[in-house]
Design an enzyme around this catalytic site. Structure first.
Site, PDB file in Angstrom:
ATOM      1  N   ASN A 112      34.256  33.272  51.995  1.00  0.00           N
ATOM      2  CA  ASN A 112      35.133  32.326  52.678  1.00  0.00           C
ATOM      3  C   ASN A 112      34.346  31.250  53.447  1.00  0.00           C
ATOM      4  O   ASN A 112      33.151  31.118  53.270  1.00  0.00           O
ATOM      5  CB  ASN A 112      36.148  33.027  53.574  1.00  0.00           C
ATOM      6  CG  ASN A 112      37.511  32.349  53.488  1.00  0.00           C
ATOM      7  OD1 ASN A 112      37.602  31.144  53.550  1.00  0.00           O
ATOM      8  ND2 ASN A 112      38.563  33.139  53.340  1.00  0.00           N
ATOM      9  N   HIS A 138      31.661  30.592  50.527  1.00  0.00           N
ATOM     10  CA  HIS A 138      31.237  31.669  49.616  1.00  0.00           C
ATOM     11  C   HIS A 138      29.720  31.763  49.413  1.00  0.00           C
ATOM     12  O   HIS A 138      29.236  31.923  48.281  1.00  0.00           O
ATOM     13  CB  HIS A 138      31.918  31.499  48.261  1.00  0.00           C
ATOM     14  CG  HIS A 138      33.403  31.764  48.274  1.00  0.00           C
ATOM     15  ND1 HIS A 138      34.035  32.510  49.242  1.00  0.00           N
ATOM     16  CD2 HIS A 138      34.388  31.375  47.412  1.00  0.00           C
ATOM     17  CE1 HIS A 138      35.335  32.574  48.972  1.00  0.00           C
ATOM     18  NE2 HIS A 138      35.582  31.896  47.886  1.00  0.00           N
ATOM     19  N   HIS A 212      35.837  38.795  44.080  1.00  0.00           N
ATOM     20  CA  HIS A 212      36.695  37.646  43.818  1.00  0.00           C
ATOM     21  C   HIS A 212      37.385  37.699  42.447  1.00  0.00           C
ATOM     22  O   HIS A 212      37.489  36.673  41.765  1.00  0.00           O
ATOM     23  CB  HIS A 212      35.861  36.370  43.952  1.00  0.00           C
ATOM     24  CG  HIS A 212      36.632  35.168  44.406  1.00  0.00           C
ATOM     25  ND1 HIS A 212      37.665  34.630  43.678  1.00  0.00           N
ATOM     26  CD2 HIS A 212      36.530  34.402  45.520  1.00  0.00           C
ATOM     27  CE1 HIS A 212      38.149  33.570  44.317  1.00  0.00           C
ATOM     28  NE2 HIS A 212      37.480  33.417  45.446  1.00  0.00           N
ATOM     29  N   SER A 213      37.880  38.885  42.054  1.00  0.00           N
ATOM     30  CA  SER A 213      38.603  38.945  40.774  1.00  0.00           C
ATOM     31  C   SER A 213      39.924  38.214  40.865  1.00  0.00           C
ATOM     32  O   SER A 213      40.617  38.266  41.880  1.00  0.00           O
ATOM     33  CB  SER A 213      38.865  40.403  40.386  1.00  0.00           C
ATOM     34  OG  SER A 213      37.679  40.977  39.894  1.00  0.00           O
ATOM     35  N   TYR A 214      40.250  37.506  39.780  1.00  0.00           N
ATOM     36  CA  TYR A 214      41.557  36.852  39.658  1.00  0.00           C
ATOM     37  C   TYR A 214      42.388  37.755  38.745  1.00  0.00           C
ATOM     38  O   TYR A 214      42.021  37.952  37.579  1.00  0.00           O
ATOM     39  CB  TYR A 214      41.434  35.504  38.956  1.00  0.00           C
ATOM     40  CG  TYR A 214      40.820  34.368  39.726  1.00  0.00           C
ATOM     41  CD1 TYR A 214      39.497  34.379  40.135  1.00  0.00           C
ATOM     42  CD2 TYR A 214      41.574  33.223  39.987  1.00  0.00           C
ATOM     43  CE1 TYR A 214      38.938  33.297  40.798  1.00  0.00           C
ATOM     44  CE2 TYR A 214      41.017  32.129  40.649  1.00  0.00           C
ATOM     45  CZ  TYR A 214      39.695  32.181  41.047  1.00  0.00           C
ATOM     46  OH  TYR A 214      39.139  31.103  41.690  1.00  0.00           O
ATOM     47  N   ASP A 284      46.589  30.260  50.233  1.00  0.00           N
ATOM     48  CA  ASP A 284      45.125  30.306  50.280  1.00  0.00           C
ATOM     49  C   ASP A 284      44.770  30.566  51.738  1.00  0.00           C
ATOM     50  O   ASP A 284      44.135  29.760  52.394  1.00  0.00           O
ATOM     51  CB  ASP A 284      44.536  28.978  49.774  1.00  0.00           C
ATOM     52  CG  ASP A 284      43.036  29.071  49.495  1.00  0.00           C
ATOM     53  OD1 ASP A 284      42.452  30.153  49.762  1.00  0.00           O
ATOM     54  OD2 ASP A 284      42.450  28.082  49.018  1.00  0.00           O
ATOM     55  N   GLN A 320      42.151  37.510  52.110  1.00  0.00           N
ATOM     56  CA  GLN A 320      42.520  36.177  51.636  1.00  0.00           C
ATOM     57  C   GLN A 320      43.378  36.378  50.401  1.00  0.00           C
ATOM     58  O   GLN A 320      42.937  36.982  49.415  1.00  0.00           O
ATOM     59  CB  GLN A 320      41.248  35.377  51.280  1.00  0.00           C
ATOM     60  CG  GLN A 320      41.491  33.926  50.903  1.00  0.00           C
ATOM     61  CD  GLN A 320      41.552  32.979  52.111  1.00  0.00           C
ATOM     62  OE1 GLN A 320      41.353  33.422  53.255  1.00  0.00           O
ATOM     63  NE2 GLN A 320      41.818  31.713  51.884  1.00  0.00           N
ATOM     64  N   GLU A 348      41.249  39.016  48.251  1.00  0.00           N
ATOM     65  CA  GLU A 348      39.856  39.093  48.715  1.00  0.00           C
ATOM     66  C   GLU A 348      39.817  39.761  50.084  1.00  0.00           C
ATOM     67  O   GLU A 348      40.073  39.110  51.097  1.00  0.00           O
ATOM     68  CB  GLU A 348      39.260  37.687  48.818  1.00  0.00           C
ATOM     69  CG  GLU A 348      39.320  36.881  47.548  1.00  0.00           C
ATOM     70  CD  GLU A 348      39.212  35.380  47.818  1.00  0.00           C
ATOM     71  OE1 GLU A 348      38.263  34.950  48.487  1.00  0.00           O
ATOM     72  OE2 GLU A 348      40.104  34.646  47.369  1.00  0.00           O
TER      73      GLU A 348
END
Ligand code: GLA
Length: 383
Positions: A112, A138, A212-214, A284, A320, A348
């Site tokens: 972040n 990050h 940070h997996s989507y 976000d 997040q 996150e």
């Protein structure tokens, strides 16, 4: 005597046989849980990037590469018994190197934003890369998502682990202290992936690691995630300024679009005329998770058509929740086509953004002789 000689010979021959079948030292002997190692690609300097695929007895598979500790693939079954990928990713190393909005990556040293890339420790000011407008994001230009991690594996009856280590040198990306970091990914037969982070330093420093997996639980990356129902165990969130730095206020989610205390479709309120949603271009923001201090349930996502259900547990104070607002249809999918706006979301788990500059937020300081630990577990099931 002869009998013992033959027994010994059989033992030696069996060992040679298993060594030849499995020279990498990766345990593939169990049919229940396994780890498979392959080459994923080669960097310009000749370094080979490996891909480790952990598979449990259910058939869930997670693949992780040594570049950035990136989860490239995560395959789980839907309610029809079809095994599909549920995380965004690319099919080649080159694509990850060219442009990656942190797909699947380990993020560090500081996940972040840090306002204007500045913070102080004992009166000494440190300056980090301003790689996100005027702010640091990050970990900087070459954060933990872009370094090569050393890897070893461990396998037990009910779990398979990939142990990644990386030592970040003193002042690397502007952060003080030599930081020895370990991230252990464990897939178990209960269908969870546990991410355990550990670090030690030789100088006072700051740290905030995350994953940070989507996710797109539909298994179809041409679909957006707006139909997923999300629940977040948080009574409050952190509003941000127009550069996405928390203002410092902690605002109750009640009667706001940020209320996910009960399951709600991501798309339900995302387009409301709300100042915070306009600034974030969607969600976000960092949620202030309830019951900080223990490992507890923090969030869940459910996709009814596929039946896939994801639950997240963590000991972190914040999360997040990012609704993939910056995805704009320019990054190539693994199949065909491109990742469209809001085709993935991130959970996150982390400390709050800009904590080094906010005394009210839980501390992100790490001192020599202290061990940094943080743990997040992702559990997958079908409902
Ligand atoms: C985090 C940030 C977002 C964005 C993504 C990566 O979730 O909060 O603003 O930078 O990472 O694209």
């Amino acid at each position: 005597m002869k009998k013992y000689f033959f027994l010994l010979l059989i033992l030696v021959l069996t060992s040679i046989y298993y060594f030849l079948r499995n020279p990498m030292g990766v345990n593939k002997n169990s049919s229940l849980i396994s780890i498979n190692k392959t080459e994923f690609g080669t960097l310009k300097n000749g370094t080979v990037v490996h891909k480790y695929t952990l598979e449990n007895k259910i058939g869930t598979k997670v693949s992780i590469i040594t570049y950035g500790g990136i989860i490239t693939n995560l395959k789980t079954f839907n309610k029809l018994g079809e095994l599909e990928d549920i995380v965004l990713g690319y099919s080649s190393l080159e694509e990850y190197i060219k442009e990656n909005p942190y797909f699947g990556a380990i993020v560090g040293r500081y996940g972040n934003r840090i306002s204007k890339g500045k913070f102080s420790i004992s009166g000494k000011e440190y300056n980090l890369a301003r790689n996100n407008g005027q702010n640091h994001l990050h970990g900087g230009n070459i954060g933990f998502d872009k370094v090569i991690w050393d890897a070893t594996t461990q396998i037990d009856k009910n779990s398979a682990s990939l142990i990644l280590s990386y030592t970040s040198g003193d002042m690397e990306e502007g952060y003080p202290g030599n930081l020895e970091t370990r991230v252990i990914y464990t897939l178990n037969n209960e269908n969870s992936i546990e991410v355990l982070y550990e670090a030690i330093t030789d100088k006072s420093t700051i740290i905030n690691l995350t994953q940070h997996s989507y996710f797109n639980l539909s298994g179809n990356f041409s679909e957006s995630i707006l139909d997923h129902e999300v629940k977040i165990n948080a009574n409050a969130f952190l509003p941000v300024d127009e550069t996405l730095i928390p203002t410092g206020e902690i605002v109750n989610v009640e009667c706001t679009p940020f209320d996910f205390r009960e399951f709600k479709r991501i798309g339900k309120d995302i387009n409301l005329e709300n100042e915070q949603l306009i600034i974030g271009n969607g969600y976000d923001h960092c949620w202030v998770l309830n019951d900080y201090g223990t490992m507890r349930f923090v969030a869940a996502a459910y996709h009814s058509r596929s039946g896939r259900f994801l639950e997240v547990y963590s000991d972190e104070p914040g999360m997040q929740f990012y609704s993939g607002n910056f995805l704009d249809g320019t990054l190539p999918r693994r199949d065909e086509g491109y990742y469209g706006n809001r085709s993935g979301f991130c959970f996150e788990t982390q400390h709050y953004p800009n904590s080094p500059n906010n005394k009210e937020f839980p501390s992100v300081m790490l001192e020599p002789n202290d061990l940094y630990t943080s743990k997040t577990t992702f559990n997958f099931s079908i409902k």
